[in-house]
Design an enzyme around this catalytic site. Structure first.
Site, PDB file in Angstrom:
ATOM      1  CB  VAL A 142      67.656  47.990  -8.355  1.00 21.35           C
ATOM      2  CG1 VAL A 142      68.686  47.465  -7.835  1.00 21.35           C
ATOM      3  CG2 VAL A 142      67.581  49.417  -8.935  1.00 21.35           C
ATOM      4  N   GLY A 143      66.055  44.979  -8.813  1.00 17.33           N
ATOM      5  CA  GLY A 143      65.775  43.757  -8.230  1.00 17.33           C
ATOM      6  C   GLY A 143      66.091  42.790  -9.256  1.00 17.33           C
ATOM      7  CE  LYS A 144      60.361  43.036 -12.894  1.00 18.31           C
ATOM      8  NZ  LYS A 144      59.442  43.876 -13.647  1.00 18.31           N
ATOM      9  N   GLY A 198      66.098  50.303  -4.135  1.00 20.57           N
ATOM     10  CA  GLY A 198      66.052  50.587  -5.341  1.00 20.57           C
ATOM     11  C   GLY A 198      65.011  50.319  -6.318  1.00 20.57           C
ATOM     12  N   GLY A 199      63.930  49.565  -5.764  1.00 20.03           N
ATOM     13  CA  GLY A 199      62.892  49.262  -6.433  1.00 20.03           C
ATOM     14  C   GLY A 199      62.845  47.990  -7.379  1.00 20.03           C
ATOM     15  CG  ASN A 200      59.274  46.089  -8.256  1.00 20.72           C
ATOM     16  OD1 ASN A 200      59.633  45.593  -7.077  1.00 20.72           O
ATOM     17  ND2 ASN A 200      57.942  46.520  -8.399  1.00 20.72           N
ATOM     18  CG  HIS A 220      58.577  50.950   5.185  1.00 32.34           C
ATOM     19  ND1 HIS A 220      58.408  49.903   5.945  1.00 32.34           N
ATOM     20  CD2 HIS A 220      59.677  51.647   5.614  1.00 32.34           C
ATOM     21  CE1 HIS A 220      59.339  50.082   6.959  1.00 32.34           C
ATOM     22  NE2 HIS A 220      60.102  51.189   6.617  1.00 32.34           N
TER      23      HIS A 220
END
Length: 501
Positions: free
Chosen positions: A452-454, A448-450, A379
């Site tokens: 957004v996760g945080k 959304g990337g790191n 990916h």
């Protein structure tokens, strides 16, 4: 039916009601930040829905819709015409007619240099496959995939095209073609010399240049493609016309639904800004998360639905379309049911050959880790993809470990003796709600990337503990019941169909 009807109806109502209210809150926060998002990202004027602006920040959707409208849909229509004419007049030569058309379409869209790159990848993969060593084939595939990320090679390919979009089309196409070349090469390694006639270089080209799956999939393994393409079936223009009309109506509905979602909720624009996510209400935060994963689902109903329809028109059986993510209640189910073609590829060519579930505990851990490592690398290999892959690996391992532990005869006997079927079902939903919360978090990192996760981890599980966390798990508990019931009904329907067939 294990649970009483009133209880299932309650879970269904809470599931639908919470979705609708969360979407309403996501719509409200989109309106609140509309001016700011417009200034920062430039929202597109709504064409399909007048009076509404459109979120243009989902690169994949905007990219493929633009290419589809300009050229790809026309080329797919040409493929359909060639396919139906060859089925009607020269069924025996259909694979070769479609191969020539796919090569011509590739040349037209990617130019002679892009065509040469894909042909070179196929030729190198075929040459290495002659050694009939699976490990060597995989090494070749990984090296070819790695060349896509060498800066000097990237710059050279960029200079071939006038626009960045054309370069990305080559990049995406070659990435997908790498999987097709790998599938053919491994099947070549595994088949006996007497079967090599069906694994010739012309058959590889027919597979690699098959146009409906050419740019973005879905992935169809070579053994399935070859068997179905060789099979000559009765051809009915009327039946195919009905399939085509129904398929076009269905895909148009999905496309309208996806467009409506990004007109009503600026999901991707808001996800590109930390402030709205950090200040939004918990309902709005949940609504944006649900909208994000559901938009991804509807998007792939369109992106896989179009080539899937053409596969059907060609007399092939496409991989099943993604299952609704709101019905997913485990990592394992998600991987099996969302991208079915990719799942079959990973199981057949990585997970099972390395050992799979039949090996020792360490062997299973290793084969699962290797599978997710490859997916993350394919990916793109960015840091957030490794976090996503690690979370999915951990989720699958914990689920399978729990399943193995509960299947031990002693523990199974104790459960059946002391816990009623209704209690077991509710316990299943409790465990599934925890799994689903982590599944959604991992998907938000993927989409959304790191950052957004945080934000979601901090707001829901750290700052929001205990009330926000328990409320989220409570709603996911309802979703899990709906998903489990749906899964059981589908399984019963399949069993009945097999019984009468």
């Amino acid at each position: 039916m294990v649970l009483p009807p009133w209880e299932l109806c309650l879970y269904g109502l809470l599931t639908v009601g919470s979705h609708l209210y969360a979407f309403y809150e996501a719509h409200q926060v989109s309106r609140k930040y509309e001016a700011a998002m417009d200034r920062r990202f430039g929202l597109d004027p709504g064409t399909l829905f007048e009076g509404l602006k459109k979120d243009p920040m989902d690169f994949e959707w905007s990219y493929w819709v633009e290419w589809g409208r300009e050229r790809i849909l026309w080329l797919l229509a040409g493929h359909l015409l060639v396919s139906q004419m060859s089925r009607l007049l020269v069924e025996k030569y259909k694979p070769w007619c479609l191969m020539v058309y796919g090569m011509a379409a590739c040349w037209l869209l990617l130019g002679i240099k892009g065509f040469a790159v894909i042909l070179l990848h196929a030729a190198i993969s075929f040459a290495v496959a002659q050694f009939q060593l699976s490990l060597l084939t995989w090494l070749c595939s990984l090296i070819l995939l790695a060349t896509l990320r060498i800066p000097a090679v990237e710059e050279t390919k960029r200079r071939w095209y006038d626009t960045e979009n054309e370069y990305y089309l080559l990049l995406f196409t070659v990435s997908v073609r790498c999987l097709f070349c790998t599938s053919f090469s491994l099947e070549y390694c595994w088949h006996a010399p007497s079967q090599k006639s069906s694994h010739s270089f012309p058959w590889m080209l027919a597979y690699v240049f098959y146009y409906p799956t050419f740019h973005n999939g879905p992935l169809v393994n070579f053994d399935e493609f070859s068997k179905q393409m060789r099979r000559q079936e009765a051809f009915s223009v009327k039946t195919n016309l009905i399939i085509l009309i129904v398929g076009i109506i269905r895909i148009f509905f999905w496309w309208c639904l996806a467009e409506l979602m990004i007109h009503l909720m600026y999901i991707h624009a808001l996800y590109s800004s930390a402030l709205p996510l950090e200040s939004a209400s918990y309902w709005a935060l949940g609504g944006l998360a649900l909208a994000q994963v559901l938009f991804f689902y509807v998007k792939y109903l369109v992106l896989y639905g179009v080539p899937g329809l053409l596969l059907q028109m060609d007399g092939l059986k496409p991989p099943a379309l993604p299952c609704c993510v709101s019905l997913m209640h485990s990592f394992t189910k998600m991987w099996r049911s969302f991208d079915v073609g990719l799942h079959r590829f990973l199981v057949r060519y990585i997970y099972v050959p390395v050992g799979g579930s039949q090996s020792s505990l360490l062997g299973t851990l290793f084969s699962t880790a290797l599978t997710f490592a490859f997916v993350s690398y394919w990916h793109g290999g960015q840091s957030y993809l490794w976090y996503w892959g690690a979370l999915n690996w951990l989720g699958v391992i914990v689920e399978n470990g729990t399943k193995r532990m509960l299947s031990i005869s002693l523990i199974q006997g104790l459960i059946e003796r002391f816990l009623s079927p209704r209690f077991r079902r509710r316990l299943h939903a409790v465990l599934a709600s925890v799994s689903t919360s982590m599944l959604i978090l991992s998907n938000l990192i993927f989409l959304g990337g790191n950052q957004v996760g945080k934000i979601y981890w901090n707001r829901i599980f750290m700052e929001g503990w205990p009330w926000a966390t328990l409320t989220v798990l409570g709603f996911l508990y309802c979703y899990a019941h709906v998903g489990i019931e749906w899964e059981q009904k589908c399984a019963a329907h399949r069993n009945d169909a097999n019984h009468y067939s």
